[in-house]
Scaffold this motif. Structure first.
Motif, PDB file in Angstrom:
ATOM      1  N   GLU A  71      22.731 -49.129  68.303  1.00  0.00           N
ATOM      2  CA  GLU A  71      21.601 -48.775  67.428  1.00  0.00           C
ATOM      3  C   GLU A  71      20.476 -49.811  67.517  1.00  0.00           C
ATOM      4  O   GLU A  71      19.319 -49.492  67.277  1.00  0.00           O
ATOM      5  CB  GLU A  71      22.078 -48.635  65.976  1.00  0.00           C
ATOM      6  CG  GLU A  71      23.037 -47.459  65.782  1.00  0.00           C
ATOM      7  CD  GLU A  71      23.599 -47.404  64.359  1.00  0.00           C
ATOM      8  OE1 GLU A  71      22.809 -47.468  63.407  1.00  0.00           O
ATOM      9  OE2 GLU A  71      24.834 -47.343  64.216  1.00  0.00           O
ATOM     10  N   SER A 127      18.769 -48.251  70.580  1.00  0.00           N
ATOM     11  CA  SER A 127      18.267 -46.870  70.437  1.00  0.00           C
ATOM     12  C   SER A 127      17.291 -46.738  69.266  1.00  0.00           C
ATOM     13  O   SER A 127      16.321 -45.996  69.345  1.00  0.00           O
ATOM     14  CB  SER A 127      19.435 -45.886  70.288  1.00  0.00           C
ATOM     15  OG  SER A 127      20.245 -46.281  69.217  1.00  0.00           O
ATOM     16  N   ASP A 128      17.531 -47.481  68.168  1.00  0.00           N
ATOM     17  CA  ASP A 128      16.626 -47.384  67.014  1.00  0.00           C
ATOM     18  C   ASP A 128      15.594 -48.523  67.000  1.00  0.00           C
ATOM     19  O   ASP A 128      14.905 -48.715  66.005  1.00  0.00           O
ATOM     20  CB  ASP A 128      17.424 -47.418  65.693  1.00  0.00           C
ATOM     21  CG  ASP A 128      18.352 -46.215  65.583  1.00  0.00           C
ATOM     22  OD1 ASP A 128      18.264 -45.332  66.466  1.00  0.00           O
ATOM     23  OD2 ASP A 128      19.159 -46.166  64.635  1.00  0.00           O
ATOM     24  N   LEU A 170      15.814 -51.757  66.667  1.00  0.00           N
ATOM     25  CA  LEU A 170      15.948 -52.620  65.488  1.00  0.00           C
ATOM     26  C   LEU A 170      15.533 -54.062  65.791  1.00  0.00           C
ATOM     27  O   LEU A 170      15.335 -54.854  64.876  1.00  0.00           O
ATOM     28  CB  LEU A 170      17.395 -52.600  64.974  1.00  0.00           C
ATOM     29  CG  LEU A 170      17.967 -51.223  64.581  1.00  0.00           C
ATOM     30  CD1 LEU A 170      19.381 -51.357  64.078  1.00  0.00           C
ATOM     31  CD2 LEU A 170      17.083 -50.574  63.510  1.00  0.00           C
TER      32      LEU A 170
END
Ligand code: HSE
Length: 344
Positions: free
Chosen positions: A81, A84-85, A87
């Motif tokens: 994540e 993919s996000d 962050l």
């Protein structure tokens, strides 16, 4: 250099520590590494200003996960994540999650997604490379990013860089070596009178063995390394399926004692030739062979067209050893990026 580190276990912790203890040296040579995100199997810690090594260690030791890092930790968030996000804003992924040779995961997805997101990758994870090295190298070329993996073979001993830098100009015809510290430690200890089980337990305690030690003793760890060397050094497109593999489970103390009487020893030898014939087999070799190395040492012989055979010997397995290979890759990455920017 903004770094995300996936896999805060034995190797990941050694990497974070080494970056910390070598910080002033790295700064002297123009490297300013900053760990902006760290993930383990339970959570993540993210801080764009950089995570503090002693706090990472404190939460890991006391609470078991970097996800408990004060203010910056999140339990239950997965490493992927972070990419993919988006962050964390980073340029480099250091991927040291445990090797999985069934499907290469989670490391394979981590590496693919990092390259697609524009990060350079440094990894010591053998699974993704053993299963999908040609396609990962292709992806790195396509995205214009570097993928570096000298920690996958040899750990503390720079086998890959030796071949890249010191054997240029000659033709490497094949290679063979002792590439698994755990097996070598077990076989050496059995020669000294320990049982297979006792020796394996000691290797696990010393941190040489894989999370699943059958990876070591059934020969798969060596096979992964042979695939990586075959693809990268010999330019042969093989994967793990192409390697004939037999581990050390059937080698007995009696076999070792008899070999000793004949002036020999038994080693788990991985090899590949220029036709792509790749094997991992326990073989009796003379004690005078350069591959007859003791303890958990690794040794790799390169058979080279003009200069004959050259053997490199040194430490393989271990968190600190692998962390050193990763640090060397980090320094080499910086040099490659510098020469790229000078070329444009
Ligand atoms: N388990 C491996 C070994 C670690 O024993 O050599 C290094 O790849």
């Amino acid at each position: 250099m903004k770094i995300v580190l996936f896999g805060y276990g034995n190797v990941g912790r050694a990497v974070a520590r080494l970056i910390e203890v070598r910080r002033s040296y790295l700064e002297r040579i123009g490297l300013y590494p900053k760990l902006v995100a760290v993930a383990d199997s339970s959570g993540v810690a993210i801080n764009p200003r950089g995570l503090d090594y002693s706090k990472l260690e404190e939460v890991k030791q006391k609470k078991g996960s970097v996800g408990f890092y004060p203010d910056c930790g999140k339990i239950g968030v997965k490493a992927i994540e972070i990419i993919s996000d988006r962050l964390a804003d980073a340029d480099i992924l250091i991927e040291v999650t445990p090797t999985n040779i069934v499907d290469g995961e989670p490391g394979l997805t981590h590496i693919r997604e990092a390259l697609k997101a524009g990060l350079h990758v440094i990894t010591a994870n053998k699974g993704p490379l053993a299963l999908a090295m040609p396609s990962l190298l292709e992806l790195a070329r396509y995205t214009g990013r570097e993928i570096m993996f000298s920690g996958t073979v040899g750990g503390g001993t720079p086998f890959i860089r030796f071949a890249e830098k010191c054997l240029i100009g000659d033709l490497i015809l094949g290679l063979e070596g002792v590439l698994n510290g755990t097996c070598n430690y077990i076989l050496s200890s059995m020669e000294g009178g320990l049982s297979f089980e006792e020796a394996l337990k000691k290797a696990q305690r010393l941190g040489y063995a894989e999370a699943d030690p059958s990876m070591d003793i059934d020969g798969w760890d060596t096979a992964c390394k042979i695939v990586i060397l075959a693809v990268h050094i010999l330019g042969i497109r093989i994967t793990l399926r192409d390697v004939y593999v037999r581990g050390i489970r059937d080698v007995t103390e009696k076999d070792l004692a008899e070999a000793l009487r004949r002036g020999s020893t038994i080693k788990l030898i991985g090899s590949v030739d220029s036709m792509g014939k790749a094997t991992v087999i326990p073989i009796e070799i003379p004690r005078s062979s350069p591959l007859a190395v003791p303890g958990n040492l690794n040794a790799l012989t390169f058979h080279v067209e003009d200069l004959g055979s050259i053997t490199v010997v040194g430490k393989g397995a271990g968190g600190v050893e692998t962390a050193h290979a990763i640090l060397k890759d980090l320094i080499e990455l910086k040099a490659r990026l510098r020469s790229r920017s000078m070329a444009t």
